[in-house]
Design a protein around this motif. Sequence first.
Motif, PDB file in Angstrom:
ATOM      1  N   ARG A  97       0.808  -1.220   0.000  1.00 35.85           N
ATOM      2  CA  ARG A  97       0.000   0.000   0.000  1.00 35.85           C
ATOM      3  C   ARG A  97       0.846   1.276   0.000  1.00 35.85           C
ATOM      4  NH1 ARG A  97      -5.082  -1.379   4.099  1.00 35.85           N
ATOM      5  NH2 ARG A  97      -5.693  -3.335   3.052  1.00 35.85           N
ATOM      6  N   SER A  98       2.140   1.122  -0.155  1.00 37.26           N
ATOM      7  CA  SER A  98       3.004   2.294  -0.181  1.00 37.26           C
ATOM      8  C   SER A  98       2.835   3.038  -1.503  1.00 37.26           C
ATOM      9  CB  SER A  98       4.467   1.881  -0.002  1.00 37.26           C
ATOM     10  OG  SER A  98       5.329   2.966  -0.240  1.00 37.26           O
ATOM     11  N   GLN A  99       2.791   4.363  -1.431  1.00 34.79           N
ATOM     12  CA  GLN A  99       2.690   5.166  -2.648  1.00 34.79           C
ATOM     13  C   GLN A  99       3.911   4.980  -3.537  1.00 34.79           C
ATOM     14  OE1 GLN A  99       1.973   9.225  -1.450  1.00 34.79           O
ATOM     15  NE2 GLN A  99      -0.230   8.892  -1.187  1.00 34.79           N
ATOM     16  N   ARG A 100       5.040   4.740  -2.910  1.00 34.82           N
ATOM     17  CA  ARG A 100       6.262   4.542  -3.699  1.00 34.82           C
ATOM     18  C   ARG A 100       6.175   3.283  -4.560  1.00 34.82           C
ATOM     19  NH1 ARG A 100      11.569   6.063  -0.038  1.00 34.82           N
ATOM     20  NH2 ARG A 100      11.001   8.243   0.402  1.00 34.82           N
ATOM     21  N   LEU A 101       5.339   2.350  -4.159  1.00 33.14           N
ATOM     22  CA  LEU A 101       5.240   1.085  -4.893  1.00 33.14           C
ATOM     23  C   LEU A 101       4.220   1.154  -6.029  1.00 33.14           C
ATOM     24  CD1 LEU A 101       6.555  -1.734  -4.654  1.00 33.14           C
ATOM     25  CD2 LEU A 101       4.504  -2.474  -3.416  1.00 33.14           C
ATOM     26  N   GLU A 102       3.488   2.229  -6.121  1.00 33.65           N
ATOM     27  CA  GLU A 102       2.430   2.320  -7.128  1.00 33.65           C
ATOM     28  C   GLU A 102       2.937   2.105  -8.556  1.00 33.65           C
ATOM     29  OE1 GLU A 102       0.366   5.964  -6.539  1.00 33.65           O
ATOM     30  OE2 GLU A 102      -0.670   5.276  -4.717  1.00 33.65           O
ATOM     31  N   PRO A 103       4.089   2.665  -8.949  1.00 33.08           N
ATOM     32  CA  PRO A 103       4.576   2.387 -10.317  1.00 33.08           C
ATOM     33  C   PRO A 103       4.878   0.909 -10.542  1.00 33.08           C
ATOM     34  CG  PRO A 103       5.664   4.309  -9.402  1.00 33.08           C
ATOM     35  CD  PRO A 103       4.928   3.663  -8.268  1.00 33.08           C
ATOM     36  N   VAL A 104       5.344   0.212  -9.505  1.00 25.98           N
ATOM     37  CA  VAL A 104       5.630  -1.218  -9.639  1.00 25.98           C
ATOM     38  C   VAL A 104       4.336  -1.992  -9.824  1.00 25.98           C
ATOM     39  CG1 VAL A 104       6.624  -3.231  -8.511  1.00 25.98           C
ATOM     40  CG2 VAL A 104       7.720  -1.016  -8.254  1.00 25.98           C
ATOM     41  N   LEU A 105       3.334  -1.677  -9.017  1.00 26.95           N
ATOM     42  CA  LEU A 105       2.045  -2.358  -9.132  1.00 26.95           C
ATOM     43  C   LEU A 105       1.398  -2.076 -10.485  1.00 26.95           C
ATOM     44  CD1 LEU A 105       0.626  -1.689  -5.553  1.00 26.95           C
ATOM     45  CD2 LEU A 105       1.714  -3.776  -6.409  1.00 26.95           C
ATOM     46  N   ALA A 106       1.514  -0.830 -10.942  1.00 24.69           N
ATOM     47  CA  ALA A 106       0.951  -0.499 -12.254  1.00 24.69           C
ATOM     48  C   ALA A 106       1.655  -1.288 -13.355  1.00 24.69           C
ATOM     49  CB  ALA A 106       1.081   1.003 -12.511  1.00 24.69           C
ATOM     50  N   SER A 107       2.966  -1.406 -13.242  1.00 27.26           N
ATOM     51  CA  SER A 107       3.725  -2.183 -14.221  1.00 27.26           C
ATOM     52  C   SER A 107       3.296  -3.644 -14.209  1.00 27.26           C
ATOM     53  CB  SER A 107       5.224  -2.069 -13.916  1.00 27.26           C
ATOM     54  OG  SER A 107       5.976  -2.991 -14.679  1.00 27.26           O
ATOM     55  N   TRP A 108       3.058  -4.171 -13.024  1.00 27.91           N
ATOM     56  CA  TRP A 108       2.687  -5.581 -12.880  1.00 27.91           C
ATOM     57  C   TRP A 108       1.303  -5.864 -13.459  1.00 27.91           C
ATOM     58  CZ3 TRP A 108       4.671 -10.138 -12.137  1.00 27.91           C
ATOM     59  CH2 TRP A 108       3.896 -11.189 -11.637  1.00 27.91           C
ATOM     60  N   PHE A 109       0.337  -5.056 -13.098  1.00 30.18           N
ATOM     61  CA  PHE A 109      -1.030  -5.313 -13.531  1.00 30.18           C
ATOM     62  C   PHE A 109      -1.266  -4.922 -14.985  1.00 30.18           C
ATOM     63  CE2 PHE A 109      -1.751  -5.019  -8.861  1.00 30.18           C
ATOM     64  CZ  PHE A 109      -2.244  -6.317  -8.690  1.00 30.18           C
ATOM     65  N   ASP A 110      -0.514  -3.942 -15.483  1.00 34.80           N
ATOM     66  CA  ASP A 110      -0.669  -3.525 -16.880  1.00 34.80           C
ATOM     67  C   ASP A 110       0.247  -4.296 -17.823  1.00 34.80           C
ATOM     68  OD1 ASP A 110      -2.467  -1.667 -15.944  1.00 34.80           O
ATOM     69  OD2 ASP A 110      -1.046   0.011 -15.989  1.00 34.80           O
ATOM     70  N   ASP A 111       1.101  -5.125 -17.232  1.00 30.23           N
ATOM     71  CA  ASP A 111       2.063  -5.907 -18.026  1.00 30.23           C
ATOM     72  C   ASP A 111       2.928  -4.999 -18.900  1.00 30.23           C
ATOM     73  OD1 ASP A 111       3.358  -8.221 -18.818  1.00 30.23           O
ATOM     74  OD2 ASP A 111       1.993  -8.608 -20.496  1.00 30.23           O
ATOM     75  N   GLU A 112       3.391  -3.910 -18.296  1.00 30.27           N
ATOM     76  CA  GLU A 112       4.280  -2.972 -18.965  1.00 30.27           C
ATOM     77  C   GLU A 112       5.558  -2.844 -18.138  1.00 30.27           C
ATOM     78  OE1 GLU A 112       4.169  -1.306 -21.763  1.00 30.27           O
ATOM     79  OE2 GLU A 112       2.173  -1.958 -22.413  1.00 30.27           O
ATOM     80  N   PRO A 113       6.726  -2.977 -18.761  1.00 23.90           N
ATOM     81  CA  PRO A 113       7.975  -2.913 -17.990  1.00 23.90           C
ATOM     82  C   PRO A 113       8.229  -1.525 -17.415  1.00 23.90           C
ATOM     83  CG  PRO A 113       8.454  -2.867 -20.336  1.00 23.90           C
ATOM     84  CD  PRO A 113       6.981  -3.149 -20.209  1.00 23.90           C
ATOM     85  N   VAL A 114       8.916  -1.489 -16.297  1.00 19.70           N
ATOM     86  CA  VAL A 114       9.357  -0.223 -15.713  1.00 19.70           C
ATOM     87  C   VAL A 114      10.467   0.347 -16.592  1.00 19.70           C
ATOM     88  CG1 VAL A 114      10.413   0.880 -13.711  1.00 19.70           C
ATOM     89  CG2 VAL A 114       8.757  -0.962 -13.383  1.00 19.70           C
ATOM     90  N   ARG A 115      10.390   1.606 -16.914  1.00 21.83           N
ATOM     91  CA  ARG A 115      11.376   2.230 -17.803  1.00 21.83           C
ATOM     92  C   ARG A 115      12.563   2.742 -16.993  1.00 21.83           C
ATOM     93  NH1 ARG A 115       9.873   0.082 -22.583  1.00 21.83           N
ATOM     94  NH2 ARG A 115       7.626   0.356 -22.913  1.00 21.83           N
ATOM     95  N   TRP A 116      13.392   1.819 -16.540  1.00 17.24           N
ATOM     96  CA  TRP A 116      14.585   2.208 -15.785  1.00 17.24           C
ATOM     97  C   TRP A 116      15.535   2.993 -16.680  1.00 17.24           C
ATOM     98  CZ3 TRP A 116      14.026   1.511 -10.788  1.00 17.24           C
ATOM     99  CH2 TRP A 116      13.251   0.448 -10.312  1.00 17.24           C
ATOM    100  N   GLN A 117      16.214   3.960 -16.112  1.00 15.34           N
ATOM    101  CA  GLN A 117      17.172   4.777 -16.850  1.00 15.34           C
ATOM    102  C   GLN A 117      18.587   4.223 -16.654  1.00 15.34           C
ATOM    103  OE1 GLN A 117      16.073   7.342 -18.910  1.00 15.34           O
ATOM    104  NE2 GLN A 117      14.124   6.376 -18.308  1.00 15.34           N
ATOM    105  N   ARG A 118      19.305   4.078 -17.744  1.00 22.01           N
ATOM    106  CA  ARG A 118      20.663   3.544 -17.677  1.00 22.01           C
ATOM    107  C   ARG A 118      21.588   4.512 -16.944  1.00 22.01           C
ATOM    108  NH1 ARG A 118      23.670  -0.250 -20.412  1.00 22.01           N
ATOM    109  NH2 ARG A 118      21.904  -0.738 -21.783  1.00 22.01           N
TER     110      ARG A 118
END
Length: 218
Positions: A97-118
């Motif tokens: 339930r952490s707000q910081r985790l929201e992008p991870v959860l969105a990536s998981w449920f939407d099946d879209e990879p996290v766009r990490w920066q090199r």
Amino acid sequence: MEPLFPPWSDTVFRVCLVLAATGVLAMPVAAMLWVRTPYVTKENDPVDQPIAFDHRHHVRDDGIDCIYCHYGAERSAFAGAPPTSVCMNCHSQVWQRSQRLEPVLASWFDDEPVRWQRVHQVAQFAYFDHSAHVSHGVGCVECHGRVDLMGQVHAVEPLTMSWCLACHRDPAPHLRPPSEITNMEWEPPPGTTRRELGEGIARELHVDPPVSCTGCHR
């Protein structure tokens, strides 16, 4: 008959020739120096990521090994950024339930990879194989620095050709036992220097890095 140009024009012409020749030589030299500056190599320049991932917490507090997330480092040329499934191995149970985790959860449920920066970028015209280094006693900290102490990861080395060649020509001080590859706090046993230990590891693992052009430019 008076000369077409005044006497001092010869001096001006010679000065112009010298300045032109100097400029021709100075431009490539300046370019070579420029690409080696931290402004271009991005040393000590933290990279903003789509998720506030703190290596200090995950590595030092939770004891997560580098290879757990960057598992490609042992067996391929690329260490790789962890897929969302690796994050969810833990975060399906903690911090859901952490707000910081929201992008991870969105990536998981939407099946879209996290766009990490090199963060660490080797020139595209140079070939680099993580597995060749990891399997021959080169620890993560040698190139990436103390990532376990970084809240926001940044490059600590220039990754230039001269920097790589310095290690290839004298690898012993940079080698460690394969079991300690990801241990960023590792030090050689008392009474043993890094060079002495590294020379033994180099013989044992047959470390003979290339120093010719074809070693990295293929």
